[in-house]
Structure formats: C-alpha cells, structure tokens
Design an enzyme around this catalytic site. Sequence first.
Site, PDB file in Angstrom:
ATOM      1  N   GLU A 287       0.895  -1.158   0.000  1.00 61.29           N
ATOM      2  CA  GLU A 287       0.000   0.000   0.000  1.00 61.29           C
ATOM      3  C   GLU A 287       0.926   1.199   0.000  1.00 61.29           C
ATOM      4  O   GLU A 287       1.563   1.506   1.011  1.00 61.29           O
ATOM      5  CB  GLU A 287      -0.902  -0.054   1.235  1.00 61.29           C
ATOM      6  CG  GLU A 287      -2.079   0.888   1.135  1.00 61.29           C
ATOM      7  CD  GLU A 287      -1.904   2.095   2.017  1.00 61.29           C
ATOM      8  OE1 GLU A 287      -1.510   3.150   1.460  1.00 61.29           O
ATOM      9  OE2 GLU A 287      -2.130   1.994   3.222  1.00 61.29           O
ATOM     10  N   CYS A 321      -2.406   8.215   3.929  1.00 62.12           N
ATOM     11  CA  CYS A 321      -2.207   7.968   2.495  1.00 62.12           C
ATOM     12  C   CYS A 321      -3.461   8.263   1.696  1.00 62.12           C
ATOM     13  O   CYS A 321      -3.387   8.484   0.495  1.00 62.12           O
ATOM     14  CB  CYS A 321      -1.843   6.504   2.260  1.00 62.12           C
ATOM     15  SG  CYS A 321      -0.273   6.083   2.952  1.00 62.12           S
TER      16      CYS A 321
HETATM   17  C1  SIN Z   1      -2.754   4.971   5.542  1.00 62.97           C
HETATM   18  O1  SIN Z   1      -2.629   6.165   5.686  1.00 62.97           O
HETATM   19  O2  SIN Z   1      -1.855   4.303   5.046  1.00 62.97           O
HETATM   20  C2  SIN Z   1      -3.983   4.230   5.980  1.00 62.97           C
HETATM   21  C3  SIN Z   1      -5.156   5.070   6.204  1.00 62.97           C
HETATM   22  C4  SIN Z   1      -6.380   4.297   6.596  1.00 62.97           C
HETATM   23  O3  SIN Z   1      -6.339   3.094   6.833  1.00 62.97           O
HETATM   24  O4  SIN Z   1      -7.427   4.928   6.645  1.00 62.97           O
END
Ligand code: SIN
Length: 514
Positions: A287, A321
Amino acid sequence: MASSFAAAFGLKDEGLLQTKGYIAGRWRDALDGATISVSNPATGEEIGTVPEMGVKETQEAITAAQDSFKAWKRTTAKVNRRVSLSFERVLTAPNLSIQMISQKFWEAPSANSVPKTHELNLIQTLENGKTLNDAKAEITYSSSFIEWFAEEAVRTYGETIPAPVPGIRNVTVMQPVGVCAILTPWNFPSAMITRKLGPALAAGCTVVVKPPPETPFSALALVELARRAGFPDGVINVVTTMKNVGEVGKELCENTIVRKVTFTGSTAVAKLLYSMSASTMKKISFEAGGNSPFIVFDDADIDAAVEGAALCKYRASGQTCVCANRIYVHSSVYAEFASRLAAKVATFKVGSGLDKETTHGPLIHDRAIKKVEEHVADAVGKGAQVLIGGSRLEGPGSFFAPTILSDVPPNVRLSNEETFGPVAALIKFETEEEVLKLANDTQYGLAGYFYSRDIGRVWRVAEALEVGMVGANTGMISSAVIPFGGVKESGLGREGAHGIQEYMQTKLIAFGGV
Ligand code: SIN
C-alpha cells in the site's frame, strides 16, 4: 527505562512498555548494544530508546519464524480463530487475564471489564503525537482487523473443479504462504500492523515485523498483548531498526526463507522493496503513496462536502495515504465552499495530543514540516493565496497550522506529490470532463472522493476515477471490511476484505484413477 517511562506517564500496566526487539519469544537488545532514540513530536523530547538491530538479528528472527511455522501452519482454523479472538479481546481490554478470556471469550465484556485501552492510546499519543481521541479510534480500528481476520480463518475454503477428461477430480486447498515480512509506517502505529498481522496469523503464517523507528512502542505493546493472548514463541518476531534499515530491508526481501513481503509507506520505498523481492519471486502486497483528488460538483450538498473535506484532509493532521491532496471545486460553489471550509478549520485546536481540548496534533518530525513548507511555498510562488494558516507554529514540537490555499494553479508540486500534511489546496474547475482529466493526471491511484447529488454523475465519476477506492458523498472510506488498496503506482494487492488471500497459496490436488 520502561518503568520510569511508565511512571512518568501514569501507565498502570508496565508490561506494555517494552523497549526491546522480540525474537523467538524473548525480548532482545541489539547484538552490539546500539539503540535508537524515540521522541515525542509534541515536545521534541526523548521518550525512550529501542535497539538498533541489523542483519544478524533479522536472520535470527527469520529463522525463529521459520521454526515456529512448522507447528503454526498445522494449527486448525478453529484454534487459530480462537487465539486471534483472544488477541482482539486483550487489545480492547488489556487488563483482562488470559484465563478470563479463554473461559468467557464468547461473552460480551461485562461492565467491570470495559475496554481499557488507555495505556495503548497514551503510548501512541506520546510517540506519534495524535490526540488521545484519535489514538482511541485507532486502537478500535486496529482490533477490528484482528477480529475480522479471526472470522476469516475458518472460511479459507478450497474448491472442486470439474475436470475436462474422465477419471480425474480436481480439488484446491488454501495453504499459508510461509514466513512473512511486515514493514509498517508511523502514521497508524497499531492499525497498519494489525491490518497485516491479522490476516497473516489467521492464514497460518509466521512473521517478522519491522516497525518504523518513530513509533516502535505501539508495535512492541501489540506484540506483548499477542503473547498474552497465546500466540506461541516465534510466531511473531519484531526487529527494530533505523540506521540499518537498508540492510534489514534487503535481508527481509532477499532471504529465501521469507515468502511474502508486505509494506505500507511511500511509493519510492515500495519500488525498492519490489525490486529486491523479485530475486526470490516473493508474494507481495504494497500500500504505497497517494495523491487523492476530492471533487465538489455544483450539485453537491455543500454542508456534507465541507464536513467530508475537513475529515478527509485533516485526519491525523493530514498524515494519511488516503487524505485529499487536491480539492477541485466547481466555480459556481467555489467561494461558498472555501469560506465554509475556512470557518470549520478556524475551529480546530492544534496542540499536544494529551490535552483534551486538542483536535489536531503535531506532524511527526521536522522533515515532515519541511516538505509541507516547500509545497506551500511552491504553490504560493505560482500564484496561490493563503486563506488560513500557511506556516509552522512557534515553539517546541513539530506543529504546522491547518492551512487552506485558494486559487491554486494546476502545475504545482502538490498536484503531483503527496504532501502528507494539513494543507487543503483548492483548485477551481468548470466541467466534469476537465476535472476528471485533472484528477487522473497523476501516477498515484489510491483513493478519490467526490460530492454530487446527480445519480448519473455519481456512477460516471466513480467509474472514471483511476483509483482503487472511491468515496462518493463521503470523506471517510476506511474500515477493516473494505478491499483497501490502490492502482497505478499506489500499490499492489488488497488489504481488509479478501486480504487473507494475500497470505495464502492455492494448491491444486488432481486425483487420478477415479
Ligand atoms: C494509511 O494512511 O496508510 C492508511 C489510512 C487508513 O487506513 O485509513
């Protein structure tokens, strides 16, 4: 150190303050005794140290995971589910004893065993900076992955497939992939681990976790709770590292015993891990970075769009993210949206996550501040206006004021790069075609959001956005049950729903002579 840390911050369960790596069921220092300093981003002060481990400790951890895999892969799905559910219970109620859990795990918690996640929240607030409320929400999020995958453990079905020739019967079975390397970021110190640990353990894999150097204590507390829940020695191993991260990462990717690498973090690091994992053909799920568009059409419910943007953009002070990086607003509602979002942002209270009034905590460190400053300066230099915020806050700690930039031109850095900070960049558009072109003009494809009340447009735009996840009339998509992941350079594979498949292999057994 652990007990002074515990005492200084009022932690009742001192066992949750682990300050060493964890290999083969033992808390371990680095072989050469080196340590990493961990500091509180709200004050800049050191809160503790963890070992600076290297290749040798990583190899030991991999061997421990390999040894324990021999027995763990044979554990029945039913037992596996039960241990994972015990883990979920200790995660939400760490002061329950394991006896209570195994006797009564099927009952709802009683009034006097109300979830006591205070210690975990506090650890997270101290090392990550997020508010106690956000930390509490994250612990709930973390435990939801363990619960979801505990239930998945008993549903890893195979198939029977009709053969094209007589006398043959084709059957598939699902088997754990083996030893998994788990590399995680600091922005969700617990949830990004359990999102990977949950399916790995439920599938019957064993793991080596490399937590980020900024937030190792949350990771170590999780492992302590997993140990209390009954996971056998060697099933979960943790290698803490900072300066040696290059060699540790290489070992995890190139060691032939490791069969799967999973990572959450930047696209640049994901590419590096991907190329290193190629030499041994590992299964991977990544991810990686995002640069989410957030579109407000002229037919949107503006109240809902403002609420959605405020949540999506400023959650974790913009350090997610999936947060909106580019906010496209139709010219006919632009002024109204901008002033209402500014009014909302003006109510935010930035400060230490320990302060109950605080709504938004600091950024993780000064490097994060520097990148945000560069993105703001670049946009302003190209003609953007600062509507609110725009700079670092005075005083100790790494605080940046929640910021809105208006009249942002298209050719700015934050259109192409993940800002990872509390900056909402408002960009005007005129047509659906134009905004889709702008939204998709990036190498990233994690999440995208839009607000519209036209059902035809909702379908069209949802299908046209080049992302793995769409929020249509919502700024919050995350939960354990969704297929979380991106397209383009935002990653490979999916976590959450269907995520257990990423930790399993399909094996065909063809029966002949039937
Ligand atoms: C992330 O920022 O990598 C994950 C965010 C989320 O799970 O909402």
